[in-house]
Design an enzyme around this catalytic site. Structure first.
Site, PDB file in Angstrom:
ATOM      1  N   GLY A  66       0.831  -1.198   0.000  1.00  0.00           N
ATOM      2  CA  GLY A  66       0.000   0.000   0.000  1.00  0.00           C
ATOM      3  C   GLY A  66       0.859   1.239   0.000  1.00  0.00           C
ATOM      4  O   GLY A  66       2.039   1.181  -0.315  1.00  0.00           O
ATOM      5  N   CYS A  67       0.280   2.353   0.357  1.00  0.00           N
ATOM      6  CA  CYS A  67       1.012   3.607   0.260  1.00  0.00           C
ATOM      7  C   CYS A  67       1.297   4.172   1.632  1.00  0.00           C
ATOM      8  O   CYS A  67       0.774   3.706   2.618  1.00  0.00           O
ATOM      9  CB  CYS A  67       0.221   4.599  -0.574  1.00  0.00           C
ATOM     10  SG  CYS A  67       0.010   4.006  -2.255  1.00  0.00           S
ATOM     11  N   ILE A  68       2.155   5.181   1.656  1.00  0.00           N
ATOM     12  CA  ILE A  68       2.626   5.721   2.922  1.00  0.00           C
ATOM     13  C   ILE A  68       2.064   7.130   3.108  1.00  0.00           C
ATOM     14  O   ILE A  68       2.095   7.894   2.175  1.00  0.00           O
ATOM     15  CB  ILE A  68       4.163   5.773   2.938  1.00  0.00           C
ATOM     16  CG1 ILE A  68       4.685   4.353   2.816  1.00  0.00           C
ATOM     17  CG2 ILE A  68       4.654   6.423   4.202  1.00  0.00           C
ATOM     18  CD1 ILE A  68       6.023   4.246   2.172  1.00  0.00           C
ATOM     19  N   MET A  96      -5.321   6.377  -1.062  1.00  0.00           N
ATOM     20  CA  MET A  96      -3.928   6.838  -1.064  1.00  0.00           C
ATOM     21  C   MET A  96      -3.394   6.725  -2.500  1.00  0.00           C
ATOM     22  O   MET A  96      -3.931   5.965  -3.271  1.00  0.00           O
ATOM     23  CB  MET A  96      -3.099   5.967  -0.126  1.00  0.00           C
ATOM     24  CG  MET A  96      -3.666   5.885   1.280  1.00  0.00           C
ATOM     25  SD  MET A  96      -3.741   7.460   2.108  1.00  0.00           S
ATOM     26  CE  MET A  96      -2.015   7.674   2.526  1.00  0.00           C
ATOM     27  N   THR A 148      -0.258   4.624   8.429  1.00  0.00           N
ATOM     28  CA  THR A 148       0.384   3.467   7.805  1.00  0.00           C
ATOM     29  C   THR A 148       1.461   2.831   8.668  1.00  0.00           C
ATOM     30  O   THR A 148       1.742   1.651   8.519  1.00  0.00           O
ATOM     31  CB  THR A 148       1.062   3.894   6.486  1.00  0.00           C
ATOM     32  OG1 THR A 148       1.829   5.077   6.737  1.00  0.00           O
ATOM     33  CG2 THR A 148       0.042   4.170   5.420  1.00  0.00           C
TER      34      THR A 148
END
Lengths: 105, 415
Positions: free
Chosen positions: A103-105, B157, B198
């Site tokens: 996924g993304c940060i 995102m 995250t």
């Protein structure tokens, strides 16, 4: 790490059921992983996504997000949710035998 | 022969890269910066506008006025980049040839890609604070809000400044408390992630803070539709979240010309880039700074600032035919407003997640814990932005490489 047995072969998976080594995956394992996850039959559309996941992982080192899948797999996000209910990116990654998408940060 | 450097984008990254290159190379190069308008927006200020804490007119300054003397500035839309011919085509018909191209065109908001987000209810029950018009309109909507469900939603995102929507929740808690109507307002944070953030250690602290401030957390929600008239978010999985007022962070993509430039960008219009050298994978003479880059960092001004040193050094080395320096470590540093005049600070890089401790050393600002000092730091940062960061100077205490001195680093585990 736990071991799961698919198509008669033991494979190393995470607590959540993701493969640690995508090379341990074979096509005949996918239907069994899918049944574990509540998907009884893998259709051609499922396979299109599964093979796309593996191709993306091989090229980029991580599985695509749902949004990226919607752009690049040829299957719309709406249909992805019908094929792989709840979380298409995670579920398809599990069935495709690749690690959990970062996924993304 | 004098080398030509074209910098696309006159925001944070383009400005500080151009200024550093001008300082390092002087008249050895001709530097041209291109952007579509003359409005350099101090983006960290957007968060404060809806709460009446920043005035919109104070956040915008001239773009070319931030550039050092000797740098040429052009106002134009970018049509496309021709990597083979090494030139940029502008929409006014002008062609700019380059020896080195610096892509610094940031991220673009794509509200039209979410069903209903630009439809009925937009600017009435559905708002955003991610652009100046939106943030200004939201100030009015918040001031008229007297109670009900306020939903803050991140569609997906990546987004710019991933902590900003959380900060919005914390500030909303403070704002409605100050107005004496906090009891009448339900705050709900709806995220596509499986936690508040995250990174695990920071996610635990932040979800604790959400709970402490009575903000409900809804996770793994992928917004398929925003129904402004019906007052509900509809997830792709069929779940619904009702709202009286929605604050939505729309999908982000790269600048539109990236999609029109064959071979330059990925499926979202961001430019694939080496995460340590900042050289694009599209062509060796194309470098990327800031939100435009497809690298695994937050899209944040601090990242862009820390990238400045590496990109300037590598453009110089590239022009001299030398090997590039793979020194960018993914350093990110964010103040997180937690309301009531306090803020938290997080600091991390590619390899180290945000940890508790102090920054930049044992006697510095507290990390991962709300403090008045951090809030003052965040306010003071606007001055540093215009006077130190954009001119390409180093900001005291903000080094490109992530410091470890004051952090509670984990003890290595035996394998």
């Amino acid at each position: 790490m736990p071991t799961a047995v698919y198509a008669g072969t033991p494979v190393t998976v995470t607590e959540e059921g993701f493969y640690l080594d995508p090379d341990q995956w074979r096509e005949d394992m996918a239907p069994e992983i899918a049944r574990d996850a509540g998907i009884d039959v893998l259709t051609d559309r499922h396979w299109q996504v599964i093979m796309h996941m593996r191709k993306e992982f091989a090229g980029k080192g991580t599985g695509p997000t749902v949004r990226a899948l919607g752009r690049t797999s040829g299957v719309s996000i709406k249909e992805l949710y019908l094929l792989f209910p709840k979380g298409p990116a995670k579920l398809a990654a599990r069935i495709a035998g690749i690690p959990k998408p970062r996924g993304c940060i | 022969m004098t080398n030509r450097i074209v910098v696309l984008g006159g925001g944070t990254g383009g400005t500080l890269a151009a200024n550093r290159l001008r300082r390092d190379l002087g008249d050895e190069v001709v530097i041209t910066v291109v952007d579509q308008d003359d409005d350099h927006l101090y983006q960290p200020g957007l968060l404060f506008v809806p709460f009446g804490l920043s005035r919109p007119q104070d956040l915008v300054r001239s773009r070319p006025a931030q550039l050092h003397d000797g740098i040429t500035y052009r106002t134009a839309d970018i049509e496309r980049v021709d990597l083979g011919a090494e030139q940029v085509l502008l929409s006014d018909g002008v062609t700019l040839a380059y020896d080195v191209l610096v892509v610094a065109t940031g991220a673009r908001l794509l509200p039209e890609e979410t069903e209903g987000l630009t439809g009925p209810g937009a600017r009435e029950t559905v708002h955003t604070f991610y652009d100046l018009d939106g943030a200004t309109a939201l100030e009015g909507a918040l001031s008229r809000f007297t109670g009900g469900r306020l939903v803050v939603n991140v569609v997906d995102m990546p987004i710019k400044c991933p902590v900003a929507p959380l900060e919005f929740c914390f500030l909303a808690d403070w704002y409605f408390t100050e107005r004496g109507i906090r009891e009448q307002v339900e705050l709900i944070y709806v995220t596509p992630l499986d936690a508040a953030f995250t990174k695990p250690v920071a996610a635990r602290t932040l979800s604790g803070l959400l709970a402490e401030k009575h903000v409900e957390l809804v996770t793994e929600f992928n917004t398929g539709e925003v129904d402004g008239t019906g007052g509900r978010l509809v997830g792709y999985d069929g779940r619904e979240v009702p709202f009286d007022l929605a604050v939505v962070v729309p999908l982000h993509g790269g600048a539109a010309y990236v999609d029109r430039s064959p071979g330059l960008g990925d499926e979202f219009g961001f430019v694939p880039t080496d995460k340590h050298t900042l050289q694009s994978t599209a062509a060796p003479n194309v470098f990327v700074i800031g939100d435009a880059a497809a690298i695994p960092t937050s899209k944040a001004g601090s990242v862009t600032h820390f990238e400045g040193e590496t990109i300037a050094r590598n453009v110089v080395r590239f022009l001299a035919g030398e090997a590039l320096d793979a020194s960018f470590d993914g350093h990110t540093n964010c103040f997180i407003e937690s309301g009531f005049g306090k803020a938290m600070l997080i600091d991390f890089n590619y390899d180290t997640e945000p940890l508790p401790g102090h920054y930049p050393s044992g006697v510095g600002l507290p990390l991962l814990s709300p403090s008045r000092l951090n809030h003052l730091g965040k306010l003071m940062f606007a001055w540093f932005y215009w006077h130190s960061l954009l001119p390409g100077r180093d900001v005291p205490g903000l080094t490109a490489a992530m410091p470890t001195a004051g952090k509670h680093m984990p003890v290595p585990t035996r394998s």
